[in-house]
Scaffold this motif. Structure first.
Motif: not given
Length: 308
Positions: A154-181
């Motif tokens: 076992d290496l690590a459990p999966g943990r999913f959370a929002p991440v962004a570049a520093p330029s977007l970090a001050r934005l609320s997730v509600r207002d930011a463009p969203l990415l997904a895979f």
């Protein structure tokens, strides 16, 4: 002369049967008969005496057979030796494109320093390879359930959370463009933006605002370049969070799955076992738990030659 026809001749002479030779070559008896006839036409002589229940070598066929059988035998021995030498001198590591990018690639130089006599091939693919058949020596897999047929760490459990570049970090997730895979093998319990949105108490999500990527590594690169907020497996991105390329944003953390280093259960050489232990150590470091409040404290996972 055509090598396939000569190979067919050797099999017919060995078995004394067009049918048995066809079975060994995985072709039809008609195809075998056709190849032998074409070969005889090129040589200008018969190679077999054809009888109702059996076939016999002619004088010319008997003259060719031992020489060709020895030649093809030597070719087969040489090919086996090349395959054996290559498999013994190279370690094949299988992982998804994302794991290969963020965990495996940073370790390759240190591995080559620690094992200069052992080559290393990274098989970066989202397809699951068959470790039992020898397609790879070890693999990093993201699993929901453990496979008891494989040796695993076992290496690590999966943990999913929002991440962004520093330029977007001050934005609320509600207002930011969203990415997904896109998940290669979707599962109802797999994290996605809709689940996260509900956990965050934001109500209904307009999924039309999500930019989708077919590959997880590409989605991470898009987030690093400031194109949007990604719901990412933060366990995979210790280096990117520690160095400030990405920021871990506030909000729910969705647990799902487990990273494991796996290999088949079989006897191995001492150097193969040593290489396995090396990767266990290196990837355990790369998968060290991340402190959200102080991601720079994470062990970046590169093993120096002095530590091996």
């Amino acid at each position: 002369m055509p090598l396939p026809a000569l190979r067919t001749f050797v099999e017919v002479a060995r078995w004394g049967s067009f049918k048995k030779a066809a079975h060994m070559l995985n072709v039809t008896p008609t195809a075998v008969s056709h190849q032998i006839r074409k070969l005889e036409e090129q040589l200008g002589c018969d190679l077999f005496e054809r009888h109702v229940r059996r076939i016999l070598l002619t004088r010319e066929g008997a003259r060719l057979y031992p020489i060709l059988e020895d030649a093809f035998g030597r070719i087969g021995d040489a090919l086996d030796a090349v395959r054996r030498d290559f498999s013994q001198s190279s370690l094949v590591v299988s992982a998804t494109m994302a794991v290969s990018t963020f965990w495996i690639a940073p370790q390759v130089r240190a591995f080559r320093t620690a094992f200069p006599e052992l080559g290393c091939r990274i098989l970066a693919s989202d397809d699951v390879v068959d470790l039992g058949s020898g397609d790879a020596d070890l693999a990093v897999r993201f699993q929901r359930d453990i496979n008891p047929g494989l040796e695993s760490l076992d290496l690590a459990p999966g943990r999913f959370a929002p991440v962004a570049a520093p330029s977007l970090a001050r934005l609320s997730v509600r207002d930011a463009p969203l990415l997904a895979f896109e998940w290669m093998s979707p599962h109802p319990e797999a994290p996605d933006w809709e689940k996260w949105w509900r956990e965050a108490g934001f109500g209904a999500l307009d999924t039309g605002r999500i930019a989708w990527f077919s590959d997880e590594a590409h989605a991470v690169q898009a987030a690093i370049s400031g194109q949007g907020v990604l719901l990412a497996n933060v366990s995979l991105l210790g280096r990117e969070l520690a160095t400030g390329l990405l920021k871990w944003l506030d909000g729910p953390i969705l647990p799902y799955g487990q990273f494991r280093l796996v290999r088949s259960r079989k006897r191995r050489s001492a150097i193969e076992d040593a290489a396995w232990q090396w990767w266990c150590s290196a990837l355990s470091r790369a998968a060290s738990p991340i402190d959200k409040e102080n991601p720079a404290a994470v062990n970046l996972g590169r093993v120096s030659p002095e530590e091996t």
